[in-house]
Design a protein around this motif. Structure first.
Motif, PDB file in Angstrom:
ATOM      1  N   SER A  29      -0.234  -0.065   2.883  1.00 18.10           N
ATOM      2  CA  SER A  29       0.039  -1.495   2.915  1.00 18.10           C
ATOM      3  C   SER A  29      -0.360  -2.046   4.275  1.00 18.10           C
ATOM      4  CB  SER A  29       1.534  -1.743   2.680  1.00 18.10           C
ATOM      5  OG  SER A  29       1.861  -3.084   2.947  1.00 18.10           O
ATOM      6  N   ARG A  35       5.156   1.398   2.953  1.00 19.43           N
ATOM      7  CA  ARG A  35       4.717   1.137   1.570  1.00 19.43           C
ATOM      8  C   ARG A  35       3.267   1.540   1.399  1.00 19.43           C
ATOM      9  NH1 ARG A  35       5.285  -4.647   0.575  1.00 19.43           N
ATOM     10  NH2 ARG A  35       7.479  -4.158   0.527  1.00 19.43           N
ATOM     11  N   TYR A  37       0.116   1.759  -1.847  1.00 15.08           N
ATOM     12  CA  TYR A  37      -0.295   1.297  -3.167  1.00 15.08           C
ATOM     13  C   TYR A  37      -1.150   2.367  -3.821  1.00 15.08           C
ATOM     14  CZ  TYR A  37       1.374  -3.315  -1.937  1.00 15.08           C
ATOM     15  OH  TYR A  37       2.182  -4.362  -1.587  1.00 15.08           O
ATOM     16  N   SER A  51      -0.527  -0.864  -7.843  1.00 16.76           N
ATOM     17  CA  SER A  51       0.927  -1.008  -7.783  1.00 16.76           C
ATOM     18  C   SER A  51       1.450  -0.169  -6.627  1.00 16.76           C
ATOM     19  CB  SER A  51       1.570  -0.561  -9.100  1.00 16.76           C
ATOM     20  OG  SER A  51       1.290   0.803  -9.340  1.00 16.76           O
ATOM     21  N   THR A  52       2.668  -0.459  -6.207  1.00 14.84           N
ATOM     22  CA  THR A  52       3.263   0.324  -5.133  1.00 14.84           C
ATOM     23  C   THR A  52       3.662   1.689  -5.656  1.00 14.84           C
ATOM     24  OG1 THR A  52       5.532  -0.366  -5.559  1.00 14.84           O
ATOM     25  CG2 THR A  52       4.223  -1.785  -4.100  1.00 14.84           C
ATOM     26  N   ASN A  53       4.040   2.569  -4.742  1.00 14.69           N
ATOM     27  CA  ASN A  53       4.515   3.884  -5.152  1.00 14.69           C
ATOM     28  C   ASN A  53       5.813   3.777  -5.962  1.00 14.69           C
ATOM     29  OD1 ASN A  53       5.411   3.014  -2.544  1.00 14.69           O
ATOM     30  ND2 ASN A  53       6.415   4.972  -2.282  1.00 14.69           N
ATOM     31  N   ASN A  54       6.482   2.636  -5.931  1.00 11.48           N
ATOM     32  CA  ASN A  54       7.679   2.388  -6.743  1.00 11.48           C
ATOM     33  C   ASN A  54       7.333   1.669  -8.043  1.00 11.48           C
ATOM     34  OD1 ASN A  54       9.030   3.470  -4.614  1.00 11.48           O
ATOM     35  ND2 ASN A  54       9.862   1.540  -3.872  1.00 11.48           N
ATOM     36  N   ASN A  55       6.033   1.592  -8.360  1.00 16.38           N
ATOM     37  CA  ASN A  55       5.524   0.979  -9.590  1.00 16.38           C
ATOM     38  C   ASN A  55       5.749  -0.525  -9.676  1.00 16.38           C
ATOM     39  OD1 ASN A  55       3.862   1.655 -11.665  1.00 16.38           O
ATOM     40  ND2 ASN A  55       5.497   2.030 -13.130  1.00 16.38           N
ATOM     41  N   ARG A  56       5.808  -1.188  -8.529  1.00 16.36           N
ATOM     42  CA  ARG A  56       5.848  -2.644  -8.508  1.00 16.36           C
ATOM     43  C   ARG A  56       4.406  -3.143  -8.445  1.00 16.36           C
ATOM     44  NH1 ARG A  56      10.903  -2.146  -7.589  1.00 16.36           N
ATOM     45  NH2 ARG A  56      12.354  -2.715  -6.064  1.00 16.36           N
ATOM     46  N   THR A 117      -0.499   0.484 -15.369  1.00 14.64           N
ATOM     47  CA  THR A 117      -0.284   1.286 -14.166  1.00 14.64           C
ATOM     48  C   THR A 117       0.362   2.637 -14.476  1.00 14.64           C
ATOM     49  OG1 THR A 117       1.846   0.224 -13.792  1.00 14.64           O
ATOM     50  CG2 THR A 117      -0.064  -0.741 -12.695  1.00 14.64           C
ATOM     51  N   ALA A 121       1.581   7.399 -11.238  1.00 18.31           N
ATOM     52  CA  ALA A 121       2.464   8.503 -10.838  1.00 18.31           C
ATOM     53  C   ALA A 121       1.706   9.815 -10.614  1.00 18.31           C
ATOM     54  CB  ALA A 121       3.586   8.677 -11.856  1.00 18.31           C
ATOM     55  N   SER A 125       1.426  11.728  -7.052  1.00 10.47           N
ATOM     56  CA  SER A 125       1.911  13.103  -6.991  1.00 10.47           C
ATOM     57  C   SER A 125       0.853  14.039  -6.391  1.00 10.47           C
ATOM     58  CB  SER A 125       2.302  13.572  -8.395  1.00 10.47           C
ATOM     59  OG  SER A 125       2.748  14.889  -8.367  1.00 10.47           O
TER      60      SER A 125
END
Length: 156
Positions: A29, A35, A37, A51-56, A117, A121, A125
């Motif tokens: 980011s 953060r 992406y 998307s972010t690593n938190n799936n946003r 998206t 994951a 990973s």
């Protein structure tokens, strides 16, 4: 394994790969050091996801490539070479040698669409798994999970 086309700085795009029919990777980011992406572009269709690593979802990837995807394309060209990236993504570029801007222009002319998206994951990973290898002490001993690499021969 192919040697990089040119050395890369890993601060902005620490992980880029041509795999699974996509150019995909992890992009830092620009505003938050904590953060990252996960960005991707599909070969042939140029469907993209970010998307972010938190799936946003990325706020900049609305109907067009965001800056994360542009950075990913630029770094992939440095790592793999423009010809290989263009060939893998099935991008028709203008006359002359392809470049990152030419590859992006070749994809944007087809009106790429946002993709799901769900594949973020596994990419993230794999990136984390690559980071784990950096924590290992240098050693010539074999790693069991790397057994599929062909053995290297020493030429005397």
């Amino acid at each position: 394994m192919t040697a990089p086309a040119r050395p890369r700085k890993l601060a902005k795009v620490p992980f880029a790969e041509l795999a699974g029919g996509r150019l995909q990777g992890v992009v830092s980011s620009g505003s938050d050091i904590g953060r990252v992406y996960v960005s991707s572009v599909a070969a042939g269709t140029y469907a993209f996801a970010c998307s972010t690593n938190n799936n946003r979802p990325c706020g900049g990837a609305r109907g067009a490539f965001c800056n994360h995807i542009r950075a990913l394309i630029n770094e992939a060209v440095l790592q793999y070479g423009a010809d290989r990236v263009a060939r893998y993504l099935k991008v028709e570029t203008a006359e002359g040698a392809p470049s990152a801007p030419a590859i992006e222009d070749g994809m944007s002319g087809t009106r790429p669409s946002p993709a799901d998206t769900k594949d973020a994951a596994p990419v993230f990973s794999r990136f984390l798994r690559h980071l784990a290898y950096l924590e290992l002490a240098p050693s010539a001993a074999p790693l069991p999970e790397m057994h599929w690499f062909p053995p290297t021969r020493t030429v005397a």
